[in-house]
Scaffold this motif. Structure first.
Motif, PDB file in Angstrom:
ATOM      1  N   ASP A 165       0.836  -1.162  -0.260  1.00 15.47           N
ATOM      2  CA  ASP A 165       0.110  -0.295   0.411  1.00 15.47           C
ATOM      3  C   ASP A 165       1.063   1.323   0.014  1.00 15.47           C
ATOM      4  OD1 ASP A 165      -2.103  -1.811  -0.195  1.00 15.47           O
ATOM      5  OD2 ASP A 165      -2.998  -0.618   1.801  1.00 15.47           O
ATOM      6  N   GLY A 166       0.263   2.585  -0.404  1.00 15.35           N
ATOM      7  CA  GLY A 166       0.582   3.543  -0.683  1.00 15.35           C
ATOM      8  C   GLY A 166       1.785   3.382  -1.835  1.00 15.35           C
ATOM      9  N   LEU A 167       2.643   2.715  -3.266  1.00 10.08           N
ATOM     10  CA  LEU A 167       3.466   3.343  -3.250  1.00 10.08           C
ATOM     11  C   LEU A 167       2.906   3.475  -4.730  1.00 10.08           C
ATOM     12  CD1 LEU A 167       6.313   0.770  -4.675  1.00 10.08           C
ATOM     13  CD2 LEU A 167       4.842   1.377  -6.999  1.00 10.08           C
ATOM     14  N   GLU A 168       1.840   3.095  -5.275  1.00 11.66           N
ATOM     15  CA  GLU A 168       0.982   3.194  -6.550  1.00 11.66           C
ATOM     16  C   GLU A 168       0.524   4.831  -6.373  1.00 11.66           C
ATOM     17  OE1 GLU A 168      -0.516  -0.139  -5.296  1.00 11.66           O
ATOM     18  OE2 GLU A 168      -1.001  -0.931  -7.624  1.00 11.66           O
ATOM     19  N   LEU A 169       0.285   5.617  -5.035  1.00 11.95           N
ATOM     20  CA  LEU A 169      -0.177   6.334  -4.865  1.00 11.95           C
ATOM     21  C   LEU A 169       0.373   7.717  -4.450  1.00 11.95           C
ATOM     22  CD1 LEU A 169      -2.871   6.231  -2.143  1.00 11.95           C
ATOM     23  CD2 LEU A 169      -3.752   5.736  -4.395  1.00 11.95           C
ATOM     24  N   ARG A 170       1.968   6.940  -4.378  1.00  8.50           N
ATOM     25  CA  ARG A 170       3.265   8.164  -4.690  1.00  8.50           C
ATOM     26  C   ARG A 170       3.640   8.222  -5.701  1.00  8.50           C
ATOM     27  NH1 ARG A 170       5.340   4.685   0.070  1.00  8.50           N
ATOM     28  NH2 ARG A 170       6.300   3.867  -1.066  1.00  8.50           N
ATOM     29  N   LEU A 171       3.419   6.837  -6.795  1.00  9.22           N
ATOM     30  CA  LEU A 171       3.612   7.892  -7.459  1.00  9.22           C
ATOM     31  C   LEU A 171       2.973   8.758  -8.750  1.00  9.22           C
ATOM     32  CD1 LEU A 171       4.907   4.054  -9.692  1.00  9.22           C
ATOM     33  CD2 LEU A 171       6.309   6.224  -9.151  1.00  9.22           C
ATOM     34  N   ILE A 172       1.578   8.194  -8.207  1.00  9.21           N
ATOM     35  CA  ILE A 172       0.298   9.149  -8.593  1.00  9.21           C
ATOM     36  C   ILE A 172       0.913  10.772  -8.383  1.00  9.21           C
ATOM     37  CG2 ILE A 172      -1.774   9.655  -8.367  1.00  9.21           C
ATOM     38  CD1 ILE A 172      -2.778   6.889  -8.541  1.00  9.21           C
ATOM     39  N   GLU A 173       0.939  10.878  -7.127  1.00  8.44           N
ATOM     40  CA  GLU A 173       0.905  12.165  -6.415  1.00  8.44           C
ATOM     41  C   GLU A 173       1.961  12.984  -7.302  1.00  8.44           C
ATOM     42  OE1 GLU A 173       0.835  11.347  -2.411  1.00  8.44           O
ATOM     43  OE2 GLU A 173      -1.910  10.752  -2.880  1.00  8.44           O
ATOM     44  N   ARG A 174       2.924  12.475  -7.884  1.00  4.76           N
ATOM     45  CA  ARG A 174       4.131  13.209  -8.853  1.00  4.76           C
ATOM     46  C   ARG A 174       3.652  13.692  -9.210  1.00  4.76           C
ATOM     47  NH1 ARG A 174       9.491  11.917  -7.984  1.00  4.76           N
ATOM     48  NH2 ARG A 174       9.490   9.982  -6.061  1.00  4.76           N
ATOM     49  N   PHE A 175       2.053  13.357  -9.893  1.00  2.00           N
ATOM     50  CA  PHE A 175       1.499  14.051 -11.555  1.00  2.00           C
ATOM     51  C   PHE A 175       0.444  15.174 -10.909  1.00  2.00           C
ATOM     52  CE2 PHE A 175       4.101  10.641 -12.312  1.00  2.00           C
ATOM     53  CZ  PHE A 175       4.666  10.851 -13.736  1.00  2.00           C
ATOM     54  N   THR A 176      -0.306  14.472  -9.498  1.00  2.00           N
ATOM     55  CA  THR A 176      -1.906  14.965  -9.506  1.00  2.00           C
ATOM     56  C   THR A 176      -1.905  14.537  -8.199  1.00  2.00           C
ATOM     57  OG1 THR A 176      -3.590  15.306 -10.584  1.00  2.00           O
ATOM     58  CG2 THR A 176      -3.191  13.518 -10.649  1.00  2.00           C
ATOM     59  N   SER A 177      -3.096  15.106  -7.113  1.00  2.54           N
ATOM     60  CA  SER A 177      -3.449  14.665  -5.768  1.00  2.54           C
ATOM     61  C   SER A 177      -4.874  14.237  -6.164  1.00  2.54           C
ATOM     62  CB  SER A 177      -3.939  16.021  -5.047  1.00  2.54           C
ATOM     63  OG  SER A 177      -3.983  15.723  -3.887  1.00  2.54           O
ATOM     64  N   LEU A 178      -4.823  13.304  -5.702  1.00  2.00           N
ATOM     65  CA  LEU A 178      -6.202  13.183  -5.790  1.00  2.00           C
ATOM     66  C   LEU A 178      -7.412  13.617  -4.936  1.00  2.00           C
ATOM     67  CD1 LEU A 178      -5.271   8.877  -6.706  1.00  2.00           C
ATOM     68  CD2 LEU A 178      -6.585  11.131  -8.280  1.00  2.00           C
ATOM     69  N   ARG A 179      -7.035  14.336  -3.733  1.00  2.00           N
ATOM     70  CA  ARG A 179      -8.002  14.615  -3.238  1.00  2.00           C
ATOM     71  C   ARG A 179      -9.084  15.224  -3.605  1.00  2.00           C
ATOM     72  NH1 ARG A 179      -7.863  15.509   2.421  1.00  2.00           N
ATOM     73  NH2 ARG A 179      -5.204  14.536   2.747  1.00  2.00           N
ATOM     74  N   ASN A 180     -10.027  15.205  -3.430  1.00  2.00           N
ATOM     75  CA  ASN A 180     -11.117  16.140  -3.596  1.00  2.00           C
ATOM     76  C   ASN A 180     -11.526  16.431  -5.321  1.00  2.00           C
ATOM     77  OD1 ASN A 180     -11.700  16.940  -1.138  1.00  2.00           O
ATOM     78  ND2 ASN A 180     -10.964  18.913  -1.315  1.00  2.00           N
ATOM     79  N   LYS A 181     -10.744  15.120  -5.658  1.00  2.00           N
ATOM     80  CA  LYS A 181     -11.880  15.251  -7.266  1.00  2.00           C
ATOM     81  C   LYS A 181     -12.097  13.345  -7.460  1.00  2.00           C
ATOM     82  CE  LYS A 181      -7.867  17.665  -8.638  1.00  2.00           C
ATOM     83  NZ  LYS A 181      -6.802  16.888  -8.937  1.00  2.00           N
ATOM     84  N   ARG A 182     -13.202  13.514  -8.540  1.00  2.00           N
ATOM     85  CA  ARG A 182     -14.205  13.001  -8.846  1.00  2.00           C
ATOM     86  C   ARG A 182     -13.597  11.493  -9.824  1.00  2.00           C
ATOM     87  NH1 ARG A 182     -17.503  17.541 -12.044  1.00  2.00           N
ATOM     88  NH2 ARG A 182     -15.286  18.042 -12.723  1.00  2.00           N
ATOM     89  N   VAL A 183     -13.196  10.420  -9.308  1.00  2.00           N
ATOM     90  CA  VAL A 183     -12.035   9.496 -10.122  1.00  2.00           C
ATOM     91  C   VAL A 183     -13.749   8.557 -10.536  1.00  2.00           C
ATOM     92  CG1 VAL A 183      -9.833   7.765  -9.569  1.00  2.00           C
ATOM     93  CG2 VAL A 183     -10.510   9.663  -8.719  1.00  2.00           C
ATOM     94  N   LEU A 184     -12.610   8.353 -11.587  1.00  2.00           N
ATOM     95  CA  LEU A 184     -13.695   7.039 -12.158  1.00  2.00           C
ATOM     96  C   LEU A 184     -12.272   5.845 -13.278  1.00  2.00           C
ATOM     97  CD1 LEU A 184     -14.940   5.377 -14.777  1.00  2.00           C
ATOM     98  CD2 LEU A 184     -13.497   6.504 -16.392  1.00  2.00           C
ATOM     99  N   GLU A 185     -12.409   4.448 -11.909  1.00  2.00           N
ATOM    100  CA  GLU A 185     -10.829   3.857 -12.431  1.00  2.00           C
ATOM    101  C   GLU A 185     -11.731   2.843 -12.885  1.00  2.00           C
ATOM    102  OE1 GLU A 185      -9.729   2.784  -8.172  1.00  2.00           O
ATOM    103  OE2 GLU A 185      -8.610   1.083  -9.795  1.00  2.00           O
ATOM    104  N   ILE A 186     -10.661   2.351 -13.971  1.00  2.00           N
ATOM    105  CA  ILE A 186     -11.005   1.071 -14.346  1.00  2.00           C
ATOM    106  C   ILE A 186     -10.368  -0.472 -13.961  1.00  2.00           C
ATOM    107  CG2 ILE A 186     -11.381   0.285 -17.426  1.00  2.00           C
ATOM    108  CD1 ILE A 186     -12.924   2.575 -16.443  1.00  2.00           C
ATOM    109  N   GLY A 187     -11.142  -1.370 -13.791  1.00  2.56           N
ATOM    110  CA  GLY A 187     -10.137  -2.289 -13.582  1.00  2.56           C
ATOM    111  C   GLY A 187      -9.767  -2.348 -12.314  1.00  2.56           C
ATOM    112  N   CYS A 188     -10.837  -2.367 -11.414  1.00  2.00           N
ATOM    113  CA  CYS A 188     -10.474  -1.786  -9.858  1.00  2.00           C
ATOM    114  C   CYS A 188     -10.385  -2.734  -8.997  1.00  2.00           C
ATOM    115  CB  CYS A 188     -11.058  -0.931  -9.019  1.00  2.00           C
ATOM    116  SG  CYS A 188     -13.112  -1.979  -9.257  1.00  2.00           S
ATOM    117  N   GLY A 189     -10.150  -4.608  -9.900  1.00  2.00           N
ATOM    118  CA  GLY A 189     -10.228  -5.702  -9.168  1.00  2.00           C
ATOM    119  C   GLY A 189     -10.507  -6.130  -7.761  1.00  2.00           C
TER     120      GLY A 189
END
Lengths: 139, 103
Positions: free
Chosen positions: B13-37
Protein backbone atom coordinates in the motif's frame (compact mmCIF):
# COMPACT_ATOMS: atom_id res chain seq x y z
CA UNK A 1 -7.59 -0.17 -25.65
CA UNK A 2 -7.70 2.96 -27.81
CA UNK A 3 -11.48 2.85 -27.66
CA UNK A 4 -11.41 2.57 -23.86
CA UNK A 5 -9.06 5.54 -23.58
CA UNK A 6 -11.25 7.60 -25.88
CA UNK A 7 -14.36 6.67 -23.93
CA UNK A 8 -12.70 7.73 -20.68
CA UNK A 9 -11.59 10.91 -22.40
CA UNK A 10 -15.17 11.79 -23.29
CA UNK A 11 -16.08 11.81 -19.61
CA UNK A 12 -13.05 13.72 -18.39
CA UNK A 13 -13.24 17.41 -17.66
CA UNK A 14 -10.98 19.58 -19.83
CA UNK A 15 -7.58 19.41 -18.18
CA UNK A 16 -8.54 16.18 -16.42
CA UNK A 17 -5.91 13.49 -16.03
CA UNK A 18 -5.83 9.99 -17.44
CA UNK A 19 -3.51 7.74 -15.47
CA UNK A 20 -2.30 4.34 -16.63
CA UNK A 21 -0.58 2.09 -14.10
CA UNK A 22 0.77 -1.10 -15.62
CA UNK A 23 3.69 -3.50 -15.61
CA UNK A 24 6.79 -2.23 -17.35
CA UNK A 25 7.11 -3.54 -20.90
CA UNK A 26 10.88 -3.93 -21.06
CA UNK A 27 11.80 -4.54 -17.43
CA UNK A 28 10.29 -7.90 -16.74
CA UNK A 29 10.11 -9.57 -13.30
CA UNK A 30 13.32 -11.03 -11.96
CA UNK A 31 13.91 -13.73 -9.36
CA UNK A 32 16.91 -13.86 -7.04
CA UNK A 33 17.98 -15.59 -3.86
CA UNK A 34 18.94 -13.04 -1.22
CA UNK A 35 20.32 -12.95 2.30
CA UNK A 36 22.19 -10.23 4.19
CA UNK A 37 25.25 -9.46 2.07
CA UNK A 38 24.24 -12.04 -0.53
CA UNK A 39 22.27 -11.80 -3.75
CA UNK A 40 22.20 -14.47 -6.41
CA UNK A 41 20.19 -13.71 -9.58
CA UNK A 42 18.25 -16.73 -10.79
CA UNK A 43 16.14 -15.79 -13.80
CA UNK A 44 14.07 -13.21 -15.55
CA UNK A 45 10.49 -14.44 -15.89
CA UNK A 46 9.03 -14.60 -19.37
CA UNK A 47 5.52 -13.96 -20.62
CA UNK A 48 5.39 -13.50 -24.40
CA UNK A 49 1.60 -13.26 -24.59
CA UNK A 50 1.43 -10.58 -21.95
CA UNK A 51 4.28 -8.62 -23.48
CA UNK A 52 2.12 -8.30 -26.60
CA UNK A 53 -0.62 -6.77 -24.43
CA UNK A 54 1.86 -4.33 -22.95
CA UNK A 55 3.04 -3.27 -26.40
CA UNK A 56 -0.58 -2.67 -27.38
CA UNK A 57 -1.16 -0.55 -24.29
CA UNK A 58 1.90 1.57 -25.02
CA UNK A 59 0.77 2.01 -28.61
CA UNK A 60 -2.75 2.96 -27.56
CA UNK A 61 -1.47 5.64 -25.18
CA UNK A 62 0.74 7.05 -27.94
CA UNK A 63 -2.15 7.00 -30.38
CA UNK A 64 -4.61 9.01 -28.30
CA UNK A 65 -1.91 11.65 -27.89
CA UNK A 66 -1.19 11.64 -31.63
CA UNK A 67 -4.91 11.94 -32.36
CA UNK A 68 -5.16 15.01 -30.16
CA UNK A 69 -7.34 13.62 -27.39
CA UNK A 70 -4.67 14.17 -24.74
CA UNK A 71 -1.31 15.75 -24.17
CA UNK A 72 1.43 13.78 -22.46
CA UNK A 73 1.95 14.90 -18.88
CA UNK A 74 4.70 12.48 -17.97
CA UNK A 75 5.79 8.96 -17.30
CA UNK A 76 7.75 7.37 -14.50
CA UNK A 77 8.93 3.88 -13.64
CA UNK A 78 9.30 2.18 -10.31
CA UNK A 79 9.85 -1.24 -8.86
CA UNK A 80 8.83 -3.25 -5.86
CA UNK A 81 9.92 -6.47 -4.29
CA UNK A 82 8.07 -9.47 -2.97
CA UNK A 83 9.88 -11.87 -0.65
CA UNK A 84 9.12 -15.57 -0.45
CA UNK A 85 10.39 -17.95 2.20
CA UNK A 86 11.02 -20.99 0.02
CA UNK A 87 10.89 -22.12 -3.62
CA UNK A 88 7.56 -23.89 -3.27
CA UNK A 89 5.91 -20.49 -2.70
CA UNK A 90 6.82 -19.46 -6.25
CA UNK A 91 3.97 -21.53 -7.60
CA UNK A 92 1.48 -19.81 -5.30
CA UNK A 93 2.90 -16.43 -6.22
CA UNK A 94 2.62 -17.04 -9.95
CA UNK A 95 -0.91 -18.36 -9.60
CA UNK A 96 -1.98 -15.08 -8.01
CA UNK A 97 -1.28 -13.25 -11.23
CA UNK A 98 -4.10 -12.95 -13.73
CA UNK A 99 -3.50 -14.95 -16.93
CA UNK A 100 -1.47 -14.92 -19.03
CA UNK A 101 0.91 -15.67 -16.18
CA UNK A 102 4.68 -15.33 -16.31
CA UNK A 103 6.82 -18.43 -16.17
CA UNK A 104 10.44 -19.34 -15.70
CA UNK A 105 12.57 -19.60 -18.81
CA UNK A 106 13.80 -23.12 -19.62
CA UNK A 107 15.97 -24.34 -16.76
CA UNK A 108 15.09 -21.41 -14.53
CA UNK A 109 12.96 -23.28 -12.03
CA UNK A 110 15.51 -26.09 -11.75
CA UNK A 111 18.24 -23.49 -11.17
CA UNK A 112 16.21 -21.94 -8.37
CA UNK A 113 15.74 -25.26 -6.59
CA UNK A 114 19.37 -26.29 -7.11
CA UNK A 115 20.85 -23.02 -5.84
CA UNK A 116 18.38 -22.77 -2.97
CA UNK A 117 19.95 -25.88 -1.47
CA UNK A 118 23.28 -24.10 -1.13
CA UNK A 119 21.88 -20.72 -0.05
CA UNK A 120 23.00 -19.31 3.31
CA UNK A 121 20.76 -19.63 6.38
CA UNK A 122 17.99 -17.05 6.41
CA UNK A 123 17.92 -16.72 2.65
CA UNK A 124 14.75 -15.62 0.91
CA UNK A 125 13.52 -15.54 -2.65
CA UNK A 126 13.15 -12.04 -3.99
CA UNK A 127 10.84 -11.27 -6.90
CA UNK A 128 11.37 -7.80 -8.31
CA UNK A 129 8.47 -6.41 -10.30
CA UNK A 130 8.60 -3.22 -12.34
CA UNK A 131 5.76 -0.86 -13.08
CA UNK A 132 5.28 2.27 -15.12
CA UNK A 133 2.85 5.14 -14.75
CA UNK A 134 1.84 7.23 -17.73
CA UNK A 135 -0.18 10.38 -17.22
CA UNK A 136 -2.05 12.18 -19.99
CA UNK A 137 -3.96 15.43 -19.74
CA UNK A 138 -7.31 15.88 -21.50
CA UNK A 139 -7.25 18.64 -24.06
CA UNK B 1 6.78 -11.98 6.50
CA UNK B 2 3.02 -11.80 6.70
CA UNK B 3 0.61 -14.05 4.88
CA UNK B 4 -0.75 -11.05 2.97
CA UNK B 5 2.68 -10.13 1.66
CA UNK B 6 3.23 -13.63 0.33
CA UNK B 7 -0.12 -13.75 -1.33
CA UNK B 8 -0.02 -10.43 -3.15
CA UNK B 9 1.69 -9.84 -6.46
CA UNK B 10 0.98 -6.12 -6.16
CA UNK B 11 3.00 -3.38 -4.46
CA UNK B 12 2.61 -2.62 -0.81
CA UNK B 13 0.00 0.00 0.00
CA UNK B 14 1.17 3.49 -0.83
CA UNK B 15 3.63 2.93 -3.66
CA UNK B 16 1.16 3.51 -6.48
CA UNK B 17 -0.36 6.55 -4.77
CA UNK B 18 3.08 8.09 -4.30
CA UNK B 19 3.68 7.67 -8.02
CA UNK B 20 0.33 9.21 -8.89
CA UNK B 21 0.94 12.13 -6.55
CA UNK B 22 4.05 13.05 -8.49
CA UNK B 23 1.65 14.17 -11.20
CA UNK B 24 -1.62 15.02 -9.50
CA UNK B 25 -3.39 14.86 -6.19
CA UNK B 26 -6.56 12.79 -5.87
CA UNK B 27 -7.80 14.95 -3.01
CA UNK B 28 -11.37 16.13 -3.62
CA UNK B 29 -11.27 14.69 -7.14
CA UNK B 30 -14.03 12.80 -8.93
CA UNK B 31 -12.30 9.60 -9.98
CA UNK B 32 -13.24 7.01 -12.58
CA UNK B 33 -11.29 3.78 -12.10
CA UNK B 34 -11.16 1.07 -14.73
CA UNK B 35 -10.07 -2.40 -13.64
CA UNK B 36 -10.41 -1.86 -9.91
CA UNK B 37 -10.26 -5.57 -9.09
CA UNK B 38 -11.04 -6.14 -5.43
CA UNK B 39 -10.65 -2.45 -4.62
CA UNK B 40 -7.13 -2.84 -3.28
CA UNK B 41 -5.99 0.50 -4.72
CA UNK B 42 -9.41 2.18 -4.78
CA UNK B 43 -9.86 1.96 -1.04
CA UNK B 44 -6.43 3.48 -0.47
CA UNK B 45 -7.32 6.78 -2.14
CA UNK B 46 -11.10 6.87 -1.70
CA UNK B 47 -10.93 8.52 1.74
CA UNK B 48 -9.43 11.66 0.19
CA UNK B 49 -11.31 11.64 -3.12
CA UNK B 50 -14.60 13.41 -3.62
CA UNK B 51 -16.23 10.41 -5.27
CA UNK B 52 -15.20 7.25 -7.11
CA UNK B 53 -16.89 5.19 -9.80
CA UNK B 54 -14.97 1.94 -10.11
CA UNK B 55 -15.49 -0.83 -12.67
CA UNK B 56 -14.24 -4.37 -12.91
CA UNK B 57 -15.63 -7.22 -15.02
CA UNK B 58 -15.08 -9.81 -12.30
CA UNK B 59 -18.16 -10.09 -10.10
CA UNK B 60 -16.36 -11.86 -7.25
CA UNK B 61 -13.77 -9.10 -7.11
CA UNK B 62 -16.43 -6.40 -7.00
CA UNK B 63 -18.25 -8.25 -4.22
CA UNK B 64 -15.00 -8.37 -2.24
CA UNK B 65 -14.43 -4.66 -2.91
CA UNK B 66 -17.91 -3.79 -1.70
CA UNK B 67 -17.39 -5.86 1.44
CA UNK B 68 -14.09 -4.14 2.14
CA UNK B 69 -15.70 -0.77 1.54
CA UNK B 70 -18.45 -1.47 4.06
CA UNK B 71 -15.97 -2.89 6.54
CA UNK B 72 -13.93 0.31 6.40
CA UNK B 73 -16.93 2.61 6.50
CA UNK B 74 -16.11 4.26 3.17
CA UNK B 75 -19.22 5.57 1.45
CA UNK B 76 -18.06 7.53 -1.58
CA UNK B 77 -17.26 4.63 -3.92
CA UNK B 78 -19.70 3.13 -6.41
CA UNK B 79 -18.31 -0.30 -7.34
CA UNK B 80 -19.85 -1.79 -10.47
CA UNK B 81 -19.44 -5.04 -12.36
CA UNK B 82 -18.56 -4.26 -15.95
CA UNK B 83 -16.14 -2.43 -18.12
CA UNK B 84 -15.77 1.05 -19.47
CA UNK B 85 -18.03 -0.04 -22.32
CA UNK B 86 -20.91 0.31 -19.86
CA UNK B 87 -20.07 3.96 -19.29
CA UNK B 88 -22.32 6.33 -21.23
CA UNK B 89 -20.62 8.94 -23.36
CA UNK B 90 -22.58 11.66 -21.60
CA UNK B 91 -22.94 12.23 -17.89
CA UNK B 92 -21.16 13.73 -14.95
CA UNK B 93 -17.55 14.58 -15.65
CA UNK B 94 -14.57 13.14 -13.87
CA UNK B 95 -11.34 14.85 -12.89
CA UNK B 96 -9.24 11.70 -13.10
CA UNK B 97 -9.56 8.44 -15.07
CA UNK B 98 -7.38 5.72 -13.60
CA UNK B 99 -6.56 2.56 -15.54
CA UNK B 100 -5.13 0.48 -12.74
CA UNK B 101 -3.25 -2.54 -14.03
CA UNK B 102 -5.79 -2.90 -16.83
CA UNK B 103 -4.57 -3.06 -20.40
Amino acid sequence: MVHALQRAGRRLSPGGMLISLRPHRRWRPTVAITAPGYRLPIARLVNPAFEGNLRSADSALDRVVDEGWFTAAGTRSSRYRIFLQRPSQMRTYLELINPPRPRFPPGGRARLFALWNSAPPGARIEVTEYLVITVLRRR
Amino acid sequence: MSYDQVLSAYPRDGLELRLIERFTSLRNKRVLEIGCGDGRLTLQYAPVASSVLAFDPDRASIEEAAWQQADRGIDNVDFRVGSIEQLADRGARFDVALFSWSL
